[in-house]
Write a protein that holds these residues in place. Structure first.
Motif, mmCIF file in Angstrom:
data_model
loop_
_atom_site.group_PDB
_atom_site.id
_atom_site.type_symbol
_atom_site.label_atom_id
_atom_site.label_comp_id
_atom_site.label_asym_id
_atom_site.label_seq_id
_atom_site.Cartn_x
_atom_site.Cartn_y
_atom_site.Cartn_z
ATOM 1 N N ASN A 107 60.224 58.020 44.921
ATOM 2 C CA ASN A 107 59.964 56.593 45.102
ATOM 3 C C ASN A 107 58.566 56.259 44.599
ATOM 4 O OD1 ASN A 107 58.026 56.972 47.406
ATOM 5 N ND2 ASN A 107 59.886 57.750 48.397
ATOM 6 N N GLY A 108 58.317 54.966 44.417
ATOM 7 C CA GLY A 108 57.034 54.514 43.918
ATOM 8 C C GLY A 108 55.885 54.777 44.859
ATOM 9 N N LYS A 109 56.165 54.845 46.163
ATOM 10 C CA LYS A 109 55.100 55.114 47.137
ATOM 11 C C LYS A 109 54.497 56.503 46.900
ATOM 12 C CE LYS A 109 52.693 54.867 51.041
ATOM 13 N NZ LYS A 109 52.248 56.257 51.227
ATOM 14 N N THR A 110 55.325 57.499 46.647
ATOM 15 C CA THR A 110 54.807 58.838 46.409
ATOM 16 C C THR A 110 54.035 58.910 45.104
ATOM 17 O OG1 THR A 110 56.682 59.747 47.656
ATOM 18 C CG2 THR A 110 55.424 61.281 46.307
ATOM 19 N N LYS A 111 54.475 58.159 44.110
ATOM 20 C CA LYS A 111 53.705 58.102 42.859
ATOM 21 C C LYS A 111 52.321 57.519 43.116
ATOM 22 C CE LYS A 111 53.819 56.613 38.055
ATOM 23 N NZ LYS A 111 54.630 56.048 36.958
ATOM 24 N N GLN A 112 52.237 56.482 43.942
ATOM 25 C CA GLN A 112 50.937 55.905 44.270
ATOM 26 C C GLN A 112 50.086 56.888 45.065
ATOM 27 O OE1 GLN A 112 49.575 52.936 43.181
ATOM 28 N NE2 GLN A 112 47.762 53.917 44.060
ATOM 29 N N ASP A 113 50.720 57.662 45.945
ATOM 30 C CA ASP A 113 49.985 58.690 46.693
ATOM 31 C C ASP A 113 49.345 59.699 45.730
ATOM 32 O OD1 ASP A 113 50.557 57.600 49.166
ATOM 33 O OD2 ASP A 113 52.324 58.861 49.494
ATOM 34 N N TYR A 114 50.095 60.083 44.691
ATOM 35 C CA TYR A 114 49.520 60.993 43.695
ATOM 36 C C TYR A 114 48.371 60.323 42.947
ATOM 37 C CZ TYR A 114 52.457 65.135 43.909
ATOM 38 O OH TYR A 114 53.058 66.308 44.302
ATOM 39 N N ALA A 115 48.519 59.044 42.636
ATOM 40 C CA ALA A 115 47.446 58.328 41.941
ATOM 41 C C ALA A 115 46.168 58.348 42.773
ATOM 42 C CB ALA A 115 47.876 56.894 41.649
ATOM 43 N N ASN A 116 46.319 58.148 44.082
ATOM 44 C CA ASN A 116 45.158 58.161 44.968
ATOM 45 C C ASN A 116 44.534 59.562 45.042
ATOM 46 O OD1 ASN A 116 45.689 55.463 45.485
ATOM 47 N ND2 ASN A 116 46.763 55.871 47.407
ATOM 48 N N LEU A 117 45.391 60.592 45.141
ATOM 49 C CA LEU A 117 44.900 61.963 45.215
ATOM 50 C C LEU A 117 44.208 62.358 43.908
ATOM 51 C CD1 LEU A 117 44.727 64.649 46.783
ATOM 52 C CD2 LEU A 117 46.951 65.253 45.800
ATOM 53 N N TYR A 118 44.812 62.030 42.776
ATOM 54 C CA TYR A 118 44.205 62.347 41.483
ATOM 55 C C TYR A 118 42.823 61.701 41.360
ATOM 56 C CZ TYR A 118 48.692 64.119 39.625
ATOM 57 O OH TYR A 118 49.839 64.835 39.392
ATOM 58 N N GLN A 119 42.739 60.438 41.769
ATOM 59 C CA GLN A 119 41.459 59.743 41.667
ATOM 60 C C GLN A 119 40.414 60.403 42.552
ATOM 61 O OE1 GLN A 119 41.281 55.664 43.200
ATOM 62 N NE2 GLN A 119 40.014 55.092 41.442
#
Length: 310
Positions: free
Chosen positions: A89-101
């Protein structure tokens, strides 16, 4: 043809490092292999020993905040080696974006993250066959007895509505153990169902599919209930809000730290449905439309076939 090997014993083996290297050698000698990992660090231990040409795909259902993301953090040094990182889902993709940043991973690493929703295994069912008449309002929970599912909280909802025309059905193993005896007066426990056709009939017979989880990716049982016209009532966690729109195809309640607030919010939504039975068919139809729009089996099958075999 694929072959499956159980490697759980590696976690306890003093020969773990040797075995990791041995498995990597076997993979390296294979003809055009694809390495796939999901929700475990083992695949990232293999990567340093794999040939650069080998395709690697991993899957993440959801982040687990209370564990400080051990699997996701273990993957960070190898993000560049992943051909595709799949999330549901898109929520997990956003979680990765936050972690990567937060960890200084380059922004372009997000380009290899692909959202592939879960797969519905039920054919389209004609909602003209569904009986939305009340009373009683029939509420369904399907799942395992696990702390994040908060079975006891759902039992408290049932207890609060014990004198009202609302009936609750629990499907899953050992769910009685998670409920206090005093809250069981209008609970019906069916135990675990492994027959998919029998479970489909349960979805068809119920008006509401209820989720009160502390965390989720997107629970397949929610999609299955929606596909059979059951109105989702759920805590707003994980990727659920990407598919459940409050008041349009179901109801979302805030995932508060105060369990009393969650109980009261769910009770309020269920009472609304009791008092406004005319909205049930409209919400159920919208829920089914969303389920088959997002979780179509043919899209899931084609995407995964291409990911693992091309």
């Amino acid at each position: 043809m694929g072959h499956c090997f159980e490697l759980a014993a590696l976690d306890r083996s003093r020969f773990r490092h040797f075995l990791v290297k041995t498995i990597a050698r076997i993979i390296n000698r294979s003809n055009n292999p694809t390495v796939f990992g999901a929700n475990a660090t083992f695949v990232y231990e293999l990567i340093p020993y794999l040939h650069e040409s080998i395709k690697i795909v991993d899957l993440t259902h959801s982040f687990v905040p209370e564990s400080d993301y051990p699997v996701e953090r273990a993957s960070l040094p190898y993000v560049g080696r992943l051909a595709t990182r799949v999330v549901i889902n898109g929520k997990t993709k956003q979680d990765y974006a936050n972690l990567y940043q937060a960890e200084g991973v380059p922004d372009d690493a997000l380009n290899n993250i692909l959202v592939v929703h879960n797969k519905l295994n039920y054919p389209y069912w004609d909602l003209a066959q569904k009986d939305y008449s009340l009373p009683p309002l029939k509420v369904l929970f399907v799942g395992r007895n696990s702390p994040e599912k908060r079975i006891g909280l759902i039992a408290r909802v049932a207890h609060a509505l014990r004198d009202e025309p609302v009936k609750f059905t629990f499907v899953g193993p050992d769910l009685e153990r998670a409920t206090a005896y005093a809250t069981r007066s209008n609970l019906h426990f069916m135990g675990e169902l492994t027959d998919s056709e029998a479970l489909a009939r349960i979805y068809q017979e119920h008006h509401v599919i209820l989720i009160a989880s502390r965390r989720e990716g997107f629970p397949l049982v929610l999609a299955e209930g929606m596909a059979h016209g059951a109105v989702p009532v759920s805590t707003d966690v994980g990727g659920i809000s990407h598919h459940v729109q409050d008041g349009k195809n179901g109801f979302l309640v805030e995932n508060s730290e105060d369990a009393n607030l969650i109980v009261q919010a769910i009770v309020t939504r269920l009472r609304y449905l009791v008092d406004h039975p005319e909205v049930l068919p409209k919400l159920g139809e919208a829920a089914q439309t969303e389920a088959y729009r997002s979780f179509a089996p043919e899209v899931f099958d084609r995407t995964w076939r291409e990911l693992l075999t091309s």
